[in-house]
Design an enzyme around this catalytic site. Structure first.
Site, PDB file in Angstrom:
ATOM      1  N   ASP A 189     -37.703  -3.095   3.696  1.00 46.04           N
ATOM      2  CA  ASP A 189     -38.021  -4.174   4.122  1.00 46.04           C
ATOM      3  C   ASP A 189     -38.919  -5.238   2.974  1.00 46.04           C
ATOM      4  O   ASP A 189     -39.050  -6.400   2.879  1.00 46.04           O
ATOM      5  CB  ASP A 189     -38.973  -4.402   5.311  1.00 46.04           C
ATOM      6  CG  ASP A 189     -40.338  -3.778   4.791  1.00 46.04           C
ATOM      7  OD1 ASP A 189     -40.308  -2.595   4.582  1.00 46.04           O
ATOM      8  OD2 ASP A 189     -41.269  -4.187   4.703  1.00 46.04           O
TER       9      ASP A 189
ATOM     10  N   ASP B  67     -42.067   2.375   6.316  1.00 46.06           N
ATOM     11  CA  ASP B  67     -43.027   1.544   7.071  1.00 46.06           C
ATOM     12  C   ASP B  67     -42.257   0.125   7.018  1.00 46.06           C
ATOM     13  O   ASP B  67     -41.876  -0.459   5.961  1.00 46.06           O
ATOM     14  CB  ASP B  67     -44.288   0.920   6.230  1.00 46.06           C
ATOM     15  CG  ASP B  67     -44.900   2.370   5.895  1.00 46.06           C
ATOM     16  OD1 ASP B  67     -45.330   2.996   6.983  1.00 46.06           O
ATOM     17  OD2 ASP B  67     -45.641   2.632   4.979  1.00 46.06           O
TER      18      ASP B  67
ATOM     19  N   ASP C 227     -36.425   3.326   3.923  1.00 46.02           N
ATOM     20  CA  ASP C 227     -37.796   3.185   3.884  1.00 46.02           C
ATOM     21  C   ASP C 227     -38.386   3.408   5.173  1.00 46.02           C
ATOM     22  O   ASP C 227     -37.582   3.527   6.095  1.00 46.02           O
ATOM     23  CB  ASP C 227     -37.923   1.726   3.545  1.00 46.02           C
ATOM     24  CG  ASP C 227     -39.396   1.377   3.597  1.00 46.02           C
ATOM     25  OD1 ASP C 227     -40.455   2.030   3.113  1.00 46.02           O
ATOM     26  OD2 ASP C 227     -39.316   0.194   4.098  1.00 46.02           O
TER      27      ASP C 227
ATOM     28  N   LYS D  96     -40.219   3.252  -6.471  1.00 46.28           N
ATOM     29  CA  LYS D  96     -38.658   3.385  -5.731  1.00 46.28           C
ATOM     30  C   LYS D  96     -37.696   3.294  -6.723  1.00 46.28           C
ATOM     31  O   LYS D  96     -36.414   3.841  -6.712  1.00 46.28           O
ATOM     32  CB  LYS D  96     -38.581   2.946  -4.392  1.00 46.28           C
ATOM     33  CG  LYS D  96     -39.630   3.216  -3.320  1.00 46.28           C
ATOM     34  CD  LYS D  96     -39.094   2.597  -2.000  1.00 46.28           C
ATOM     35  CE  LYS D  96     -40.448   2.755  -0.989  1.00 46.28           C
ATOM     36  NZ  LYS D  96     -40.134   2.212   0.253  1.00 46.28           N
TER      37      LYS D  96
HETATM   38  C1  LIG Z   1     -47.977  -4.436   4.784  1.00 46.13           C
HETATM   39  C2  LIG Z   1     -48.787  -3.588   3.667  1.00 46.13           C
HETATM   40  C3  LIG Z   1     -48.458  -2.286   3.415  1.00 46.13           C
HETATM   41  N1  LIG Z   1     -49.179  -1.700   2.346  1.00 46.13           N
HETATM   42  C4  LIG Z   1     -48.629  -0.378   2.131  1.00 46.13           C
HETATM   43  C5  LIG Z   1     -48.703   0.457   3.164  1.00 46.13           C
HETATM   44  C6  LIG Z   1     -47.516   1.418   2.579  1.00 46.13           C
HETATM   45  O1  LIG Z   1     -48.211   2.496   2.042  1.00 46.13           O
HETATM   46  C7  LIG Z   1     -46.921   0.449   1.616  1.00 46.13           C
HETATM   47  C8  LIG Z   1     -45.546   0.141   2.099  1.00 46.13           C
HETATM   48  O2  LIG Z   1     -44.729   1.237   1.917  1.00 46.13           O
HETATM   49  P1  LIG Z   1     -42.986   1.048   2.108  1.00 46.13           P
HETATM   50  O3  LIG Z   1     -42.482   2.532   1.464  1.00 46.13           O
HETATM   51  O4  LIG Z   1     -42.735  -0.343   0.892  1.00 46.13           O
HETATM   52  O5  LIG Z   1     -42.710   0.530   3.248  1.00 46.13           O
HETATM   53  O6  LIG Z   1     -47.468  -0.477   1.468  1.00 46.13           O
HETATM   54  C9  LIG Z   1     -50.520  -2.265   2.032  1.00 46.13           C
HETATM   55  O7  LIG Z   1     -50.982  -1.539   1.075  1.00 46.13           O
HETATM   56  N2  LIG Z   1     -50.820  -3.454   2.379  1.00 46.13           N
HETATM   57  C10 LIG Z   1     -49.978  -4.416   3.389  1.00 46.13           C
HETATM   58  O8  LIG Z   1     -50.522  -5.315   3.606  1.00 46.13           O
HETATM   59 MG   LIG Z   2     -41.510  -0.953   4.095  1.00 41.80          MG
END
Ligand SMILES: Cc1cn([C@H]2C[C@H](O)[C@@H](COP(=O)(O)O)O2)c(=O)[nH]c1=O
Ligand SMILES: [Mg+2]
Length: 212
Positions: A158, A22, A20, A147
């Site tokens: 995470d 983020d 992953d 995913k």
């Molecule tokens: C913390 C947080 C994250 N997001 C969004 C940002 C990314 O587009 C995904 C996370 O992506 P990953 O591939 O699962 O790491 O979620 C969000 O929309 N709001 C949040 O608070």
């Molecule tokens: Mg993530």
């Protein structure tokens, strides 16, 4: 799936690792907190080490803002241009990923979810990967909002609950420790990886290879 010939011509399958972006390689939370404080210096905020939900807005919603519009506006911070491009690296992550990709019998792909409001986040994830991992890695970036549909042996991520169309994805979830999950119990047969710096990831990958 690729197969390699090992000693004594025993075929050994390649370990497919999905990683992953983020909050596993890129420090979303830290960057958000800095940007939030720049934009709202007089409002309360949540230090990264006190975060306890996956979605930032869920926890920020409970704060007593002097200006209530902050509650509605804060998502604009991560939806804005350059937010994803400028995420700092999580310590040791990119070096670990490059080293992992050099391990025999291991293939590594980056697997990341763009925001639903994908305009900036989707292209900027490509920019991030190119800048921090190198142009060759553009071929190894998978962007998906689901995913569970992606094939692999391991997903290091995470997000503690990864859901989607498939109830039994092909990968085993390794939870990468992040502020949002630090106090949560990892259930079932999931594993945890706490950081990229103490070398645990190497042992974990070698163990997975042995179990193929
Ligand atoms: C913390 C947080 C994250 N997001 C969004 C940002 C990314 O587009 C995904 C996370 O992506 P990953 O591939 O699962 O790491 O979620 C969000 O929309 N709001 C949040 O608070
Ligand atoms: Mg993530």
């Amino acid at each position: 799936m690729a197969a390699r010939r090992g000693i004594g011509s025993m075929a050994q399958r390649t370990l497919m690792v999905l990683i992953d972006l983020d909050e596993t390689l890129a420090a979303f939370e830290k960057h958000f907190m800095i940007k939030f404080r720049e934009k709202y210096p007089n409002e309360p905020y949540i230090p990264v080490e006190k975060r306890n939900t996956f979605y930032i807005a869920e926890q920020y919603d409970k704060l007593n803002f002097t200006d209530d519009s902050v509650r509605l506006e804060l998502k604009k911070i991560y939806r804005s241009e350059h937010f994803f491009r400028d995420l700092p690296e999580i310590e040791g992550g990119c070096d670990a990923v490059k080293e992992m990709a050099e391990m025999e019998g291991v293939e590594v792909f980056i697997c990341s979810s763009p925001l639903f409001q994908y305009k900036y986040s989707a292209p900027e994830k490509y920019e991030w990967v190119e800048k921090h991992l190198g142009p060759d890695w553009i071929n190894r970036l998978i962007l998906t909002r689901d995913k569970t549909m992606i094939n692999g042996d391991i997903l290091i991520d995470d997000k503690i609950h990864i859901t989607g169309a498939l109830h039994n994805p092909s990968w085993k979830h390794v939870v990468f420790t992040a502020p949002n999950n630090q106090n949560m119990k990892v259930k079932g047969d999931k594993l945890r990886l706490n950081n990229w710096t103490d070398g645990t990831w190497r042992t974990m990958i070698e163990d997975f290879k042995k179990r193929l």
